[in-house]
Scaffold this active site. Structure first.
Site, mmCIF file in Angstrom:
data_model
loop_
_atom_site.group_PDB
_atom_site.id
_atom_site.type_symbol
_atom_site.label_atom_id
_atom_site.label_comp_id
_atom_site.label_asym_id
_atom_site.label_seq_id
_atom_site.Cartn_x
_atom_site.Cartn_y
_atom_site.Cartn_z
ATOM 1 N N ARG A 34 -0.687 13.198 -4.515
ATOM 2 C CA ARG A 34 -2.083 11.628 -5.109
ATOM 3 C C ARG A 34 -2.607 12.612 -5.925
ATOM 4 O O ARG A 34 -3.062 12.631 -6.392
ATOM 5 C CB ARG A 34 -2.689 11.091 -3.951
ATOM 6 C CG ARG A 34 -2.241 10.646 -2.694
ATOM 7 C CD ARG A 34 -3.324 10.067 -1.872
ATOM 8 N NE ARG A 34 -2.491 9.053 -0.816
ATOM 9 C CZ ARG A 34 -2.700 8.573 -0.187
ATOM 10 N NH1 ARG A 34 -4.028 8.552 0.074
ATOM 11 N NH2 ARG A 34 -2.572 8.513 1.148
ATOM 12 N N CYS A 35 -1.524 13.630 -6.224
ATOM 13 C CA CYS A 35 -2.250 14.317 -7.843
ATOM 14 C C CYS A 35 -1.252 13.378 -9.109
ATOM 15 O O CYS A 35 -0.201 13.261 -9.182
ATOM 16 C CB CYS A 35 -1.934 15.578 -7.724
ATOM 17 S SG CYS A 35 -2.577 16.525 -9.395
#
Length: 161
Positions: A34-35
């Site tokens: 989720r970066c």
């Protein structure tokens, strides 16, 4: 402590001894699905596809230490990486990369290749390239795109570095 003395745990719980990678060039990356840098999974997979036949191993070590950007379970991580990015390279179980509980691979790599502002990993997608001899070669910033590492990988694979 040497690189080949270390090991990691695969998401399925089996061990991955680094000694099994002797003679390979290894790209170690702390990852997070989720970066904002997660599109680098695609480039890492491209490196894996291009160079694995010549002896490159890409190892993704998921970590949730940066703004909780890796909340997935170990089992779900593989699925998310496969579906969203086509990842076929080896992932490990989630690890810490900093602090007292930092994984031994990252403790070793950080000691061998210091960062610009000290030892700690500053963000997801910090990359370490390890030569065929198990000696850490170079550390790359999170923002360094994997494709930019390709020339170093090629030279290590050819024994030119």
């Amino acid at each position: 402590m040497k690189f080949y003395d270390l090991q990691a745990t695969k998401p399925d719980g089996t061990m991955l001894p680094m000694r099994d990678l002797q003679g390979k060039v290894v790209l170690v990356v702390n990852t997070a699905t989720r970066c904002g840098l997660a599109p680098q999974f695609d480039e890492m997979e491209a490196l894996h596809q291009r160079f694995a036949p010549q002896g490159l191993v890409v190892l993704g070590f998921p970590s949730n230490q940066f703004m909780n950007q890796e909340p997935e379970s170990d089992a779900k991580l593989e699925e998310v990486c496969r579906i969203n990015h086509g990842v076929t390279f080896q992932l490990t179980r989630k690890v810490d990369v900093n602090g007292a509980e930092a994984h031994p691979v990252f403790k070793f790599l950080k000691d061998e290749l210091k960062g610009t502002l000290g030892n700690s990993i500053k963000w997801n997608f910090t990359k370490f390239l390890v030569g065929r001899d198990g000696i850490p070669f170079k550390r790359y910033a999170p923002t360094t795109k994997p494709a930019k590492i390709a020339p170093d990988i090629q030279k290590l694979l050819e024994g030119k570095l």
